[in-house]
Write an enzyme that holds these catalytic residues in place. Structure first.
Site, PDB file in Angstrom:
ATOM      1  N   ASP A   3      37.744  28.813  69.501  1.00 59.44           N
ATOM      2  CA  ASP A   3      36.475  29.538  69.651  1.00 59.44           C
ATOM      3  C   ASP A   3      35.767  29.671  68.305  1.00 59.44           C
ATOM      4  OD1 ASP A   3      36.881  29.750  72.302  1.00 59.44           O
ATOM      5  OD2 ASP A   3      37.744  31.767  72.235  1.00 59.44           O
ATOM      6  N   PHE A   4      36.586  29.919  67.269  1.00 55.28           N
ATOM      7  CA  PHE A   4      36.003  30.031  65.938  1.00 55.28           C
ATOM      8  C   PHE A   4      35.311  28.715  65.568  1.00 55.28           C
ATOM      9  CE2 PHE A   4      35.927  29.588  61.385  1.00 55.28           C
ATOM     10  CZ  PHE A   4      35.548  30.848  60.941  1.00 55.28           C
TER      11      PHE A   4
ATOM     12  N   GLU B 195      51.538  47.146  40.022  1.00 53.01           N
ATOM     13  CA  GLU B 195      51.045  46.014  40.813  1.00 53.01           C
ATOM     14  C   GLU B 195      51.972  44.825  40.612  1.00 53.01           C
ATOM     15  OE1 GLU B 195      47.052  45.200  39.560  1.00 53.01           O
ATOM     16  OE2 GLU B 195      46.449  47.277  39.887  1.00 53.01           O
TER      17      GLU B 195
ATOM     18  N   LYS C 199      52.623  41.025  39.531  1.00 52.50           N
ATOM     19  CA  LYS C 199      51.951  40.117  38.593  1.00 52.50           C
ATOM     20  C   LYS C 199      51.931  38.723  39.222  1.00 52.50           C
ATOM     21  CE  LYS C 199      51.851  38.815  33.722  1.00 52.50           C
ATOM     22  NZ  LYS C 199      51.362  37.477  33.985  1.00 52.50           N
TER      23      LYS C 199
ATOM     24  N   ASP D  83      51.359  34.916  39.956  1.00 46.90           N
ATOM     25  CA  ASP D  83      51.460  33.771  39.057  1.00 46.90           C
ATOM     26  C   ASP D  83      50.446  32.707  39.464  1.00 46.90           C
ATOM     27  OD1 ASP D  83      52.375  32.289  37.021  1.00 46.90           O
ATOM     28  OD2 ASP D  83      54.271  31.714  37.942  1.00 46.90           O
TER      29      ASP D  83
ATOM     30  N   ARG E 159      39.227  32.109  33.131  1.00 49.72           N
ATOM     31  CA  ARG E 159      39.461  32.948  31.959  1.00 49.72           C
ATOM     32  C   ARG E 159      39.019  32.246  30.675  1.00 49.72           C
ATOM     33  NH1 ARG E 159      43.183  34.008  28.106  1.00 49.72           N
ATOM     34  NH2 ARG E 159      43.356  36.200  27.539  1.00 49.72           N
TER      35      ARG E 159
ATOM     36  N   GLU F   9      43.377  37.089  40.681  1.00 47.99           N
ATOM     37  CA  GLU F   9      44.201  35.904  40.467  1.00 47.99           C
ATOM     38  C   GLU F   9      44.066  34.951  41.651  1.00 47.99           C
ATOM     39  OE1 GLU F   9      45.634  36.376  37.602  1.00 47.99           O
ATOM     40  OE2 GLU F   9      47.270  34.927  37.411  1.00 47.99           O
TER      41      GLU F   9
ATOM     42  N   TYR G  88      42.167  42.540  41.363  1.00 50.70           N
ATOM     43  CA  TYR G  88      42.901  43.673  40.796  1.00 50.70           C
ATOM     44  C   TYR G  88      42.179  44.445  39.707  1.00 50.70           C
ATOM     45  CZ  TYR G  88      44.309  39.719  37.814  1.00 50.70           C
ATOM     46  OH  TYR G  88      44.320  38.606  37.035  1.00 50.70           O
TER      47      TYR G  88
ATOM     48  N   LYS H 296      49.670  49.917  35.079  1.00 48.30           N
ATOM     49  CA  LYS H 296      48.374  50.339  34.541  1.00 48.30           C
ATOM     50  C   LYS H 296      48.260  51.854  34.620  1.00 48.30           C
ATOM     51  CE  LYS H 296      46.233  46.119  36.248  1.00 48.30           C
ATOM     52  NZ  LYS H 296      45.484  45.486  37.328  1.00 48.30           N
TER      53      LYS H 296
ATOM     54  N   LYS I  98      57.913  41.176  32.717  1.00 52.71           N
ATOM     55  CA  LYS I  98      58.142  39.867  33.338  1.00 52.71           C
ATOM     56  C   LYS I  98      59.605  39.709  33.742  1.00 52.71           C
ATOM     57  CE  LYS I  98      55.739  36.482  31.318  1.00 52.71           C
ATOM     58  NZ  LYS I  98      54.795  35.399  31.532  1.00 52.71           N
TER      59      LYS I  98
ATOM     60  N   CYS J  80      70.009  -1.627  35.780  1.00 56.31           N
ATOM     61  CA  CYS J  80      69.818  -0.960  37.071  1.00 56.31           C
ATOM     62  C   CYS J  80      71.167  -0.759  37.765  1.00 56.31           C
ATOM     63  CB  CYS J  80      68.888  -1.799  37.956  1.00 56.31           C
ATOM     64  SG  CYS J  80      68.714  -1.114  39.617  1.00 56.31           S
TER      65      CYS J  80
ATOM     66  N   CYS K 135      71.148  -3.147  41.028  1.00 57.28           N
ATOM     67  CA  CYS K 135      71.105  -4.617  41.008  1.00 57.28           C
ATOM     68  C   CYS K 135      71.489  -5.225  39.663  1.00 57.28           C
ATOM     69  CB  CYS K 135      69.718  -5.103  41.430  1.00 57.28           C
ATOM     70  SG  CYS K 135      68.452  -4.769  40.191  1.00 57.28           S
TER      71      CYS K 135
ATOM     72  N   CYS L 199      63.167  -0.426  37.046  1.00 60.22           N
ATOM     73  CA  CYS L 199      63.883  -1.666  37.289  1.00 60.22           C
ATOM     74  C   CYS L 199      62.820  -2.687  37.700  1.00 60.22           C
ATOM     75  CB  CYS L 199      64.904  -1.482  38.411  1.00 60.22           C
ATOM     76  SG  CYS L 199      65.503  -3.075  39.030  1.00 60.22           S
TER      77      CYS L 199
ATOM     78  N   CYS M 264      66.035  -5.973  44.269  1.00 61.02           N
ATOM     79  CA  CYS M 264      66.757  -4.715  44.102  1.00 61.02           C
ATOM     80  C   CYS M 264      66.727  -3.961  45.428  1.00 61.02           C
ATOM     81  CB  CYS M 264      66.089  -3.916  42.983  1.00 61.02           C
ATOM     82  SG  CYS M 264      66.857  -2.331  42.670  1.00 61.02           S
TER      83      CYS M 264
HETATM   84  S1  IVH Z   1      45.250  43.058  34.888  1.00 64.53           S
HETATM   85  C1  IVH Z   1      42.780  44.219  31.356  1.00 64.53           C
HETATM   86  N1  IVH Z   1      46.751  42.759  37.006  1.00 64.53           N
HETATM   87  O1  IVH Z   1      48.344  38.319  34.014  1.00 64.53           O
HETATM   88  C2  IVH Z   1      43.474  43.868  32.628  1.00 64.53           C
HETATM   89  N2  IVH Z   1      46.580  40.935  35.520  1.00 64.53           N
HETATM   90  O2  IVH Z   1      49.175  38.450  31.166  1.00 64.53           O
HETATM   91  C3  IVH Z   1      43.942  42.494  32.631  1.00 64.53           C
HETATM   92  N3  IVH Z   1      47.818  38.946  36.227  1.00 64.53           N
HETATM   93  O3  IVH Z   1      45.359  37.302  32.502  1.00 64.53           O
HETATM   94  C4  IVH Z   1      44.605  41.923  33.766  1.00 64.53           C
HETATM   95  N4  IVH Z   1      48.609  39.784  38.106  1.00 64.53           N
HETATM   96  O4  IVH Z   1      45.871  36.457  34.876  1.00 64.53           O
HETATM   97  C5  IVH Z   1      46.284  42.184  35.895  1.00 64.53           C
HETATM   98  N5  IVH Z   1      48.026  42.626  38.956  1.00 64.53           N
HETATM   99  C6  IVH Z   1      47.548  42.071  37.852  1.00 64.53           C
HETATM  100  C7  IVH Z   1      47.868  40.740  37.509  1.00 64.53           C
HETATM  101  C8  IVH Z   1      47.368  40.215  36.312  1.00 64.53           C
HETATM  102  C9  IVH Z   1      48.559  38.713  37.319  1.00 64.53           C
HETATM  103  C10 IVH Z   1      47.616  37.955  35.151  1.00 64.53           C
HETATM  104  C11 IVH Z   1      46.195  37.810  34.708  1.00 64.53           C
HETATM  105  C12 IVH Z   1      46.189  38.134  33.245  1.00 64.53           C
HETATM  106  C13 IVH Z   1      47.619  37.931  32.883  1.00 64.53           C
HETATM  107  C14 IVH Z   1      47.958  38.802  31.697  1.00 64.53           C
END
Ligand code: IVH
Length: 672
Positions: free
Chosen positions: A36-37, A113, A115, A117, A136, A173, A225, A290, A314, A408, A411, A426, A432
């Site tokens: 439908d979408f 929060e 982090k 990747d 960035r 992110e 974030y 934070k 980390k 190899c 062979c 090879c 081979c």
């Molecule tokens: S806050 C001033 N929150 O981590 C506030 N960063 O090492 C700056 N990142 O460049 C960022 N998860 O790419 C914030 N929950 C999160 C994040 C986060 C991943 C990344 C972000 C930042 C890097 C800093």
């Protein structure tokens, strides 16, 4: 429909579809079927097509991409994009906490929060519309990637509710989910394209693609974030409040964010996610802490590089020790050698690890591996585990080092290494075994000729029984029906099935055949581009490398490889034979003429008999509108086009998989 009516309908569809996008991609709670979408989306696209001046750049139809960016503009950030100070230790976190207490006293809260990747992105909204997305970069200025970011389904192009400031920046992110990464990366490996090491690199590579249509095909997601705007402190007192608000405006905010009153609660959060993170659908590499209150953030201020009110903790990449039992050398269909460590099975990040890649000779030299060494295996951002070190304390005396072979292992031919490349090859392409078998397997594989009834193991069996020496032999197999019947695992039915599969492959389009030939660096997309440009194999094989490099998406390295392929008389000989057996080496008219791309990315199977059109006509209609035909019902199928007298098993299978079953009429509606 009059223009006024169309404008009204466009407005209504836009609203409805944006709401569904939000429900699907942000809340993960869809309330409408995909079919439908898609129908509503197709209706909107058609109206926009009829009245191009009514097309809004923020329309949900624009999520499929389309614009090409030749070069990304460099843009200055209104608020610099700072990084965070990092730590891996609980003690350093305590030091951070003490510094904060010293500056602002004991009454404060932390927001914890995940982090994520991925890659950080700054989005600018003006009057509720996304106007700019910037990477960035160096923190002061980054690349403007708005067109590509517009294709990310969870990022709103237009905000839902009121209450947002007229102009603001929001940071977050962009990332790729693990499952999508594995699926797409496996496709790259199958296509002989260089795989990405981890989802983050894949996301970063995607956001810098020039063709936003390609970006739209690779599912990216995003969590926001951080909010910046003039007068922010008057709107909100805390970071937490701002997150709640941005959520209500329609932004995806991670649900696993937590308010903590003290460091102990923070430690609990860290401990919990240390294990739980492996169950998330995306990768995180730590947590971010934070200080919640904006007033207190202001008091704490910044160092030259990062805020004093936040820190990232980390997680260490998970590692474990195990015994290296042996090293084997895999030989790919292109002759590339990959050393692989066979390990004593061990648990790591929730999976059993038995093997680890050793990449190439340089890596083996670096590790200086000896028999029965105790090695450290790591699974970090990389999905495939790797050996990072040898525990020399545990080395057994007088064990022999592993030496990279000069010849190899299959062979015996002397290996070669091209200038500037780390990988050994090879060169014995024609003699081979693993290379020959690999090439036939590739030719018959799903993405290439998709020959039904002949799997990888069957190909090995036929090769060992001297029935297959190269891909051309597939087309003489029918002459050996009696011999085939004497082979293990073969019965009347399976032989018939395989021979029919082989016969059907003669109808597969040129681009599949070209991809199936297994030319180095020629993946599915490259094959498609070459076919579209040169139209037939004669023109392609006679082109110079320079001419090939002029084709969209064909770089010099690919062009050189294709050119060299056609200078080899054996390859030309095989192609001539395949041509004689009736394989497709030119674009058929129906593929060449693309009437619209309304069905692009959609897959179909046709089954049953139809009142108004033949199956061939329906196929032509689908293909000429950008759709793709599949040979069977699977999870990959988008629509089953059903006529009368369709087999009950097909119907049941489609229903079980939840695949929409459409009629001839539905199809015609989809393409308008
Ligand atoms: S806050 C001033 N929150 O981590 C506030 N960063 O090492 C700056 N990142 O460049 C960022 N998860 O790419 C914030 N929950 C999160 C994040 C986060 C991943 C990344 C972000 C930042 C890097 C800093």
């Amino acid at each position: 429909m009059s223009r006024t009516e169309a404008a009204k309908r466009i407005d209504q569809l836009t609203k409805e579809l944006s709401e569904h996008n939000y429900k699907y991609y942000v809340l993960a709670q869809p309330s409408i079927s995909d079919f439908d979408f898609d129908q509503k989306l197709a209706e909107l696209a058609e109206l926009e097509h009829q009245y191009p001046d009514l097309l809004d750049p923020d329309s949900p139809t624009q999520k499929v991409g389309g614009d090409i960016t030749k070069q990304f503009k460099t843009v200055r950030h209104r608020w610099p994009m700072l990084s965070l100070s990092n730590t891996y230790s609980a003690e350093e976190l305590k030091d951070f906490d003490e510094r904060v207490r010293k500056a602002i006293g004991d009454h404060f809260e932390y927001v914890c929060e995940l982090k994520f990747d991925g890659l950080s992105m700054s989005l600018t909204y003006e009057n509720g519309l996304l106007v700019q997305a910037v990477t960035r970069g160096d923190g002061t200025q980054g690349d403007e990637v708005t067109t590509n970011v517009r294709t990310i389904k969870s990022i709103p192009n237009k905000l839902r509710k009121d209450g947002y400031p007229p102009s603001f920046d929001i940071r977050g992110e962009v990332f790729m989910h693990k499952a999508a990464f594995e699926r797409l990366n496996n496709e790259r490996i199958e296509n002989d394209e260089i795989p990405y090491a981890n989802p983050r690199n894949f996301a970063a590579g995607t956001i810098k693609l020039q063709d936003s249509k390609e970006v739209a095909k690779r599912p990216l997601d995003c969590f926001l974030y951080f909010l910046y705007c003039d007068g922010r402190d008057k709107l909100f007192k805390t970071h937490w409040e701002s997150l709640e608000a941005v959520k209500s405006w329609g932004f995806p905010v991670c649900e696993h964010t937590k308010l903590c009153q003290n460091l102990d609660e923070v430690y609990d959060f860290i401990d919990y996610w240390e294990n739980e993170r492996h169950h998330l659908s995306y990768e995180i590499d730590g947590i971010v802490l934070k200080v919640n209150s904006y007033a207190q953030q202001d008091e704490l201020g910044f160092t030259a590089k990062s805020p004093r009110w936040a820190i990232a903790y980390k997680y260490k990449a998970q590692e474990v020790e195990t015994i290296l039992q042996s090293v084997s050398y895999q030989i790919g269909r292109t002759g590339a050698i990959t050393p692989v460590a066979n390990l004593m099975p061990v648990q790591l990040s929730g999976t059993t690890v038995k093997r680890a890649t050793l990449h190439n000779a340089n890596e083996m030299k670096r590790l200086d591996l000896h028999e029965m060494d105790t090695v450290v295996v790591e699974k970090g951002g990389e999905i495939i585990p790797k050996i990072t070190a040898v525990n020399l304390d545990k080395r057994i005396n007088d064990t022999k080092p592993f030496v990279y072979p000069t010849h190899c292992p299959a062979c015996g031919t002397a290996l070669i290494r091209r200038d500037g490349e780390a990988v050994h090859y090879c060169p014995n392409e024609e003699g081979c075994e693993p290379q020959i078998i690999g090439r036939i397997q590739h030719f018959a594989s799903r993405k290439a000729l998709d020959i039904e009834g002949i799997g990888d193991e069957t190909i090995v069996l036929l090769f060992k029984n001297q029935l297959l020496h190269n891909v051309v032999d597939l087309y003489t197999l029918h002459e050996y029906r009696n011999k085939l019947l004497t082979l293990e695992r073969f019965g009347e039915k399976s032989v018939q099935n395989m021979l029919e599969g082989i016969e059907n492959s003669k109808q597969k389009p040129f681009e599949k055949v070209l991809f199936g030939l297994g030319i180095r660096y020629v993946g599915e997309t490259v094959a498609k581009r070459l076919c579209q440009h040169f139209k037939n194999i004669d023109k392609l094989s006679q082109a110079t490398a320079e001419e090939m490099a002029l084709v969209d998406e064909i770089g010099e390295r690919i062009a050189q490889s294709v050119y060299e392929y056609f200078t080899n008389p054996i390859h030309i000989h095989y192609i001539e034979q395949l041509k004689q057996y009736g394989l497709q080496f030119e674009i058929k008219e129906i593929e060449a003429k693309l009437i619209s791309s309304k069905l692009e990315g959609q897959t179909f199977v046709i089954s049953g008999v139809f009142a108004d059109m033949s199956r061939e006509e329906l196929t032509q209609l689908i293909v000429s509108n950008g759709g793709k035909m599949l040979s069977g019902i699977s999870g990959k199928l988008n629509y089953l086009l059903a006529g009368d007298n369709m087999g009950p098993s097909k119907l049941a299978k489609a229903q079980k998989l939840g695949i929409p079953i459409i009629s001839e009429k539905d199809l015609l509606q989809m393409i308008g």
